[in-house]
Design a protein around this motif. Structure first.
Motif, short mmCIF file in Angstrom:
data_model
loop_
_atom_site.label_atom_id
_atom_site.label_comp_id
_atom_site.label_asym_id
_atom_site.label_seq_id
_atom_site.Cartn_x
_atom_site.Cartn_y
_atom_site.Cartn_z
N MET A 25 3.70 17.02 6.46
CA MET A 25 4.54 15.83 6.57
C MET A 25 3.80 14.74 7.36
O MET A 25 3.80 13.56 6.98
N CYS A 26 3.15 15.15 8.45
CA CYS A 26 2.41 14.17 9.26
C CYS A 26 1.23 13.61 8.47
O CYS A 26 0.94 12.41 8.55
N ASN A 27 0.55 14.48 7.73
CA ASN A 27 -0.56 13.99 6.90
C ASN A 27 -0.06 13.03 5.83
O ASN A 27 -0.72 12.04 5.50
N SER A 28 1.12 13.31 5.27
CA SER A 28 1.69 12.40 4.27
C SER A 28 1.99 11.04 4.89
O SER A 28 1.71 10.00 4.28
N MET A 29 2.56 11.04 6.09
CA MET A 29 2.85 9.78 6.77
C MET A 29 1.57 8.97 6.98
O MET A 29 1.50 7.77 6.69
N LEU A 30 0.52 9.65 7.47
CA LEU A 30 -0.76 8.97 7.67
C LEU A 30 -1.34 8.47 6.36
O LEU A 30 -1.90 7.37 6.29
N ALA A 31 -1.19 9.28 5.31
CA ALA A 31 -1.71 8.88 4.00
C ALA A 31 -1.02 7.61 3.51
O ALA A 31 -1.67 6.72 2.93
N GLY A 32 0.29 7.50 3.73
CA GLY A 32 1.00 6.29 3.34
C GLY A 32 0.52 5.07 4.10
O GLY A 32 0.37 3.98 3.53
N LEU A 33 0.25 5.25 5.39
CA LEU A 33 -0.24 4.13 6.20
C LEU A 33 -1.65 3.73 5.77
O LEU A 33 -1.99 2.54 5.75
N VAL A 34 -2.48 4.72 5.45
CA VAL A 34 -3.83 4.42 4.97
C VAL A 34 -3.77 3.70 3.63
O VAL A 34 -4.45 2.70 3.40
N ALA A 35 -2.92 4.20 2.72
CA ALA A 35 -2.86 3.65 1.36
C ALA A 35 -2.38 2.20 1.35
O ALA A 35 -2.80 1.42 0.49
N ILE A 36 -1.52 1.84 2.28
CA ILE A 36 -0.97 0.47 2.26
C ILE A 36 -1.88 -0.51 3.00
O ILE A 36 -1.66 -1.73 2.93
N THR A 37 -2.90 -0.02 3.68
CA THR A 37 -3.75 -0.92 4.46
C THR A 37 -4.43 -1.97 3.59
O THR A 37 -4.44 -3.15 3.93
N SER A 38 -4.98 -1.56 2.46
CA SER A 38 -5.66 -2.52 1.60
C SER A 38 -4.70 -3.47 0.89
O SER A 38 -4.94 -4.69 0.88
N PRO A 39 -3.60 -3.00 0.32
CA PRO A 39 -2.74 -3.91 -0.44
C PRO A 39 -1.63 -4.57 0.37
O PRO A 39 -0.85 -5.34 -0.20
N CYS A 40 -1.55 -4.34 1.68
CA CYS A 40 -0.37 -4.78 2.44
C CYS A 40 -0.12 -6.28 2.34
O CYS A 40 1.03 -6.73 2.41
N ALA A 41 -1.17 -7.08 2.19
CA ALA A 41 -0.99 -8.53 2.15
C ALA A 41 -0.67 -9.07 0.76
O ALA A 41 -0.45 -10.27 0.60
N PHE A 42 -0.64 -8.19 -0.25
CA PHE A 42 -0.54 -8.68 -1.62
C PHE A 42 0.61 -8.09 -2.42
O PHE A 42 0.78 -8.46 -3.59
N VAL A 43 1.38 -7.16 -1.86
CA VAL A 43 2.39 -6.47 -2.65
C VAL A 43 3.78 -6.67 -2.06
O VAL A 43 3.94 -7.02 -0.89
N THR A 44 4.79 -6.42 -2.88
CA THR A 44 6.18 -6.53 -2.44
C THR A 44 6.59 -5.27 -1.69
O THR A 44 5.93 -4.23 -1.78
N PRO A 45 7.70 -5.32 -0.94
CA PRO A 45 8.19 -4.11 -0.27
C PRO A 45 8.47 -2.96 -1.23
O PRO A 45 8.23 -1.80 -0.89
N VAL A 46 8.98 -3.26 -2.41
CA VAL A 46 9.25 -2.21 -3.40
C VAL A 46 7.94 -1.55 -3.82
O VAL A 46 7.84 -0.31 -3.92
#
Length: 216
Positions: A25-46
């Motif tokens: 579960m902790c690794n999944s949380m970290l994976a989500g944070l890593v995955a959103i790092t690159s697109p965070c400025a360009f994508v919608t919340p959905v």
């Protein structure tokens, strides 16, 4: 994205192994944070939710894959940072909706996809070229790390010999042999004085001589 990954990861593990796995579960949380790092400025919340939810399951698949490949990665760092970092880079080319990034790297400086002020736009919003660019970026990062890492480890091996400690040290744990202090003292077993074996206790004369030497 982090919370979506946490939810998807724990639900997936619950489904697959029958129990929620706190470490995964902790690794999944970290994976989500890593995955959103690159697109965070360009994508919608959905889109961020979707990217994170995919990352939460992707990291589990990846950890199981590298385990089967017998690659030594006990904390899943390759899966969290490598695989989901790449997924995040690719997701820019999929989910960027054009709201932000106008003019970046010359994209949409005047007009882009027939619109003035259009920002970076991914495949799902009308531009397949951005996805190609993201694949090029991801491939470049992989090649760079393999080549530079390979050269560095090869050079270290030639200069220092083996880059790995002995099997005995690995089994015992690296904290004390490498750093001189336990990293997790709460996991060390405590013993009462009467439980200490006599063979481990120095003689009284030896102890007094050590005290005297220290005092002098």
């Amino acid at each position: 994205a982090g919370m979506a990954a946490t939810l998807s990861g724990i639900l997936y593990m619950w489904k697959v192994v029958g129990k929620p796995d706190p470490s995964m579960m902790c690794n999944s949380m970290l994976a989500g944070l890593v995955a959103i790092t690159s697109p965070c400025a360009f994508v919608t919340p959905v889109s961020a939710f979707i990217i994170g939810a995919i990352a939460g399951v992707l990291v589990v698949w990846s950890v199981f894959f590298f385990d089967r490949m017998k690659i030594d990665d006990p904390v899943g760092a390759i899966s969290v940072h490598g695989v989901n970092g790449l997924w995040g880079v690719i997701s820019v080319g999929l989910f960027a909706d054009g709201t932000y990034g106008a003019g970046w790297n010359g994209v949409g400086a005047t007009e882009y996809l027939g619109k003035a002020g259009q920002g970076v736009t991914g495949l799902f919003y009308g531009d397949s070229k951005q996805l190609i660019a993201q694949f090029v970026e991801g491939g470049t990062a992989i090649v760079w790390n393999i080549v530079v890492g390979g050269v560095l480890f090869y050079a270290l091996g030639k200069v220092l010999g083996s880059n790995r400690v002995s099997a005995e040290v690995e089994i015992a744990g690296l904290d004390i042999p490498e750093m001189g202090i336990p990293g997790y003292p709460e996991f060390m077993t405590a013993a009462s004085p009467e439980g200490v074996p006599v063979s481990d206790v120095p003689s009284a004369g030896h102890a007094i001589s050590k005290v005297a030497s220290a005092a002098s």
